[in-house]
Scaffold this motif. Structure first.
Motif, PDB file in Angstrom:
ATOM      1  N   UNK A 103      10.122   0.787 -12.917  1.00  0.00           N
ATOM      2  CA  UNK A 103      10.086   1.383 -11.585  1.00  0.00           C
ATOM      3  C   UNK A 103      10.498   0.325 -10.567  1.00  0.00           C
ATOM      4  N   UNK A 104      11.079   0.764  -9.473  1.00  0.00           N
ATOM      5  CA  UNK A 104      11.388  -0.167  -8.382  1.00  0.00           C
ATOM      6  C   UNK A 104      10.136  -0.470  -7.564  1.00  0.00           C
ATOM      7  N   UNK A 105       9.212   0.508  -7.513  1.00  0.00           N
ATOM      8  CA  UNK A 105       7.981   0.322  -6.746  1.00  0.00           C
ATOM      9  C   UNK A 105       6.890   1.194  -7.359  1.00  0.00           C
ATOM     10  N   UNK A 106       5.720   0.614  -7.556  1.00  0.00           N
ATOM     11  CA  UNK A 106       4.558   1.352  -8.059  1.00  0.00           C
ATOM     12  C   UNK A 106       3.407   1.075  -7.112  1.00  0.00           C
ATOM     13  N   UNK A 107       2.732   2.132  -6.696  1.00  0.00           N
ATOM     14  CA  UNK A 107       1.677   2.032  -5.688  1.00  0.00           C
ATOM     15  C   UNK A 107       0.349   2.533  -6.240  1.00  0.00           C
ATOM     16  N   UNK A 108      -0.754   1.952  -5.761  1.00  0.00           N
ATOM     17  CA  UNK A 108      -2.065   2.563  -5.922  1.00  0.00           C
ATOM     18  C   UNK A 108      -2.151   3.656  -4.860  1.00  0.00           C
ATOM     19  N   UNK A 109      -2.331   4.899  -5.282  1.00  0.00           N
ATOM     20  CA  UNK A 109      -2.167   6.028  -4.356  1.00  0.00           C
ATOM     21  C   UNK A 109      -3.238   6.052  -3.254  1.00  0.00           C
ATOM     22  N   UNK A 110      -4.499   5.814  -3.636  1.00  0.00           N
ATOM     23  CA  UNK A 110      -5.613   5.761  -2.669  1.00  0.00           C
ATOM     24  C   UNK A 110      -6.563   4.651  -3.115  1.00  0.00           C
ATOM     25  N   UNK A 111      -7.273   4.023  -2.196  1.00  0.00           N
ATOM     26  CA  UNK A 111      -8.228   2.998  -2.616  1.00  0.00           C
ATOM     27  C   UNK A 111      -9.440   3.574  -3.352  1.00  0.00           C
ATOM     28  N   UNK A 112      -9.846   4.807  -2.995  1.00  0.00           N
ATOM     29  CA  UNK A 112     -11.042   5.423  -3.606  1.00  0.00           C
ATOM     30  C   UNK A 112     -12.181   4.415  -3.673  1.00  0.00           C
ATOM     31  N   UNK A 113     -12.593   3.870  -2.528  1.00  0.00           N
ATOM     32  CA  UNK A 113     -13.535   2.741  -2.534  1.00  0.00           C
ATOM     33  C   UNK A 113     -14.890   3.054  -3.142  1.00  0.00           C
ATOM     34  N   UNK A 114     -15.309   4.314  -3.152  1.00  0.00           N
ATOM     35  CA  UNK A 114     -16.615   4.656  -3.716  1.00  0.00           C
ATOM     36  C   UNK A 114     -16.683   4.329  -5.208  1.00  0.00           C
ATOM     37  N   UNK A 115     -15.535   4.275  -5.874  1.00  0.00           N
ATOM     38  CA  UNK A 115     -15.498   3.990  -7.312  1.00  0.00           C
ATOM     39  C   UNK A 115     -15.248   2.511  -7.596  1.00  0.00           C
ATOM     40  N   UNK A 116     -14.805   1.778  -6.584  1.00  0.00           N
ATOM     41  CA  UNK A 116     -14.675   0.313  -6.642  1.00  0.00           C
ATOM     42  C   UNK A 116     -13.861  -0.172  -7.846  1.00  0.00           C
ATOM     43  N   UNK A 117     -12.701   0.468  -8.065  1.00  0.00           N
ATOM     44  CA  UNK A 117     -11.825   0.036  -9.152  1.00  0.00           C
ATOM     45  C   UNK A 117     -10.493  -0.510  -8.651  1.00  0.00           C
ATOM     46  N   UNK A 118     -10.295  -0.507  -7.348  1.00  0.00           N
ATOM     47  CA  UNK A 118      -8.946  -0.807  -6.871  1.00  0.00           C
ATOM     48  C   UNK A 118      -8.571  -2.280  -7.015  1.00  0.00           C
ATOM     49  N   UNK A 119      -9.544  -3.192  -7.069  1.00  0.00           N
ATOM     50  CA  UNK A 119      -9.213  -4.609  -7.280  1.00  0.00           C
ATOM     51  C   UNK A 119      -8.704  -4.817  -8.713  1.00  0.00           C
ATOM     52  N   UNK A 120      -9.428  -4.290  -9.701  1.00  0.00           N
ATOM     53  CA  UNK A 120      -8.967  -4.403 -11.090  1.00  0.00           C
ATOM     54  C   UNK A 120      -7.624  -3.689 -11.278  1.00  0.00           C
ATOM     55  N   UNK A 121      -7.458  -2.586 -10.577  1.00  0.00           N
ATOM     56  CA  UNK A 121      -6.197  -1.851 -10.653  1.00  0.00           C
ATOM     57  C   UNK A 121      -5.057  -2.700 -10.111  1.00  0.00           C
ATOM     58  N   UNK A 122      -5.324  -3.388  -9.007  1.00  0.00           N
ATOM     59  CA  UNK A 122      -4.286  -4.249  -8.421  1.00  0.00           C
ATOM     60  C   UNK A 122      -3.922  -5.381  -9.380  1.00  0.00           C
ATOM     61  N   UNK A 123      -4.909  -5.928 -10.072  1.00  0.00           N
ATOM     62  CA  UNK A 123      -4.625  -6.974 -11.059  1.00  0.00           C
ATOM     63  C   UNK A 123      -3.696  -6.445 -12.157  1.00  0.00           C
ATOM     64  N   UNK A 124      -3.863  -5.168 -12.520  1.00  0.00           N
ATOM     65  CA  UNK A 124      -2.989  -4.566 -13.529  1.00  0.00           C
ATOM     66  C   UNK A 124      -1.566  -4.442 -13.004  1.00  0.00           C
ATOM     67  N   UNK A 125      -1.427  -4.069 -11.731  1.00  0.00           N
ATOM     68  CA  UNK A 125      -0.079  -3.949 -11.160  1.00  0.00           C
ATOM     69  C   UNK A 125       0.602  -5.312 -11.066  1.00  0.00           C
TER      70      UNK A 125
END
Length: 280
Positions: A103-125
């Protein structure tokens, strides 16, 4: 056919300033509609796992009579696939549906902060970018505090933040913050979103008449002249062509000021970033 200007990203890549959005485009209609958009001149296509049309977009890309290198393809990770391992698996599934090797660009669609997974998700990206599966990585619907947290955890600044932004909801404070951090701003719902009256606004209609353009073309031009990336969507090929036909006129300072004055505190049409914690 006009070549779309490309803006620089903070990772050294470039992104076409106008893209074709495919939210709410049905899978079976995507090959025809996206194919027509590519023929009209669009080179930047913006989809998402949650749109459920990646395979149709992939079909349009496969059928297009232009090289893959001329296209800029974006997708976004659905909330339910957040987390390090699941994000990497989910990216592979997107690539398979799109029939692409990157892909030219891949985004995390929403932070969904109540689930607190977006930091680990960012590490995957970040890992996916290192592995060449994604050229650029970014976020969507993130507030400054969400972005600061992922930067603090990884040292990697998102290339873009895709947010709702239009004349009735101009997000000036977050725009200033993003620009200070060299994060490009992608604008979804640029024509005002569901139920918007922007296209019927008297000021917009006056400006459109003065330039011999449509209200939609004026609004898109307003985004472009502020160095924003704009993602108009339409399932009608003729309207998609019109939305791309915005290169032969320039809004005056007075025009821009009149549109700037349309900003409203209640102009947002989609959920606030901290409120959308649905794991769809």
């Amino acid at each position: 056919m006009h070549e779309t200007p490309a803006l620089p990203l903070n990772d050294g890549n470039r992104i076409p300033q106008i893209g074709f959005g495919v939210w709410r485009l049905e899978e079976d209609k995507a090959p025809e509609v996206v194919g027509a958009a590519i023929k009209a001149g669009y080179r930047h296509i913006d989809t998402a796992q949650g749109y459920e049309n990646e395979a149709g977009v992939g079909e349009a890309i496969a059928q297009a009579s232009i090289d893959r290198g001329e296209l800029f393809i974006t997708s976004k990770l659905r909330n339910g696939h957040q987390g390090y391992d699941s994000a990497l698996r989910s990216l592979d599934e997107s690539l398979a549906r799109l029939k692409l090797d990157h892909l030219d660009l891949f985004l995390i669609h929403w932070p969904a902060p109540a689930h607190d997974r977006y930091v680990d998700t960012w590490k995957a990206l970040v890992e996916a970018q290192k592995n060449g599966k994604v050229k650029s990585i970014g976020v969507s619907n993130f507030l400054p505090e969400h972005i600061q947290r992922i930067v603090d955890a990884t040292g990697v600044v998102p290339a873009v933040n895709q947010i709702e932004l239009h004349a009735a909801y101009q997000q000036r404070a977050i725009r200033e913050w993003l620009q200070e951090h060299e994060i490009q701003i992608e604008c979804y719902s640029p024509l005002g979103g569901q139920g918007s009256q922007l296209l019927e606004d008297d000021a917009i209609k006056d400006i459109a008449e003065a330039h011999g353009k449509s209200p939609a073309q004026v609004i898109i031009r307003w985004h472009l002249q502020q160095n924003l990336i704009v993602l108009p969507k339409s399932s009608k090929p003729e309207r998609a062509r019109d939305n791309f036909d915005v290169w032969d006129f320039t809004l005056t300072r007075e025009d821009l000021d009149r549109i700037d004055a349309l900003d409203r505190p209640d102009g947002k049409t989609l959920p606030e970033p901290n409120e959308n914690n649905e794991m769809f």
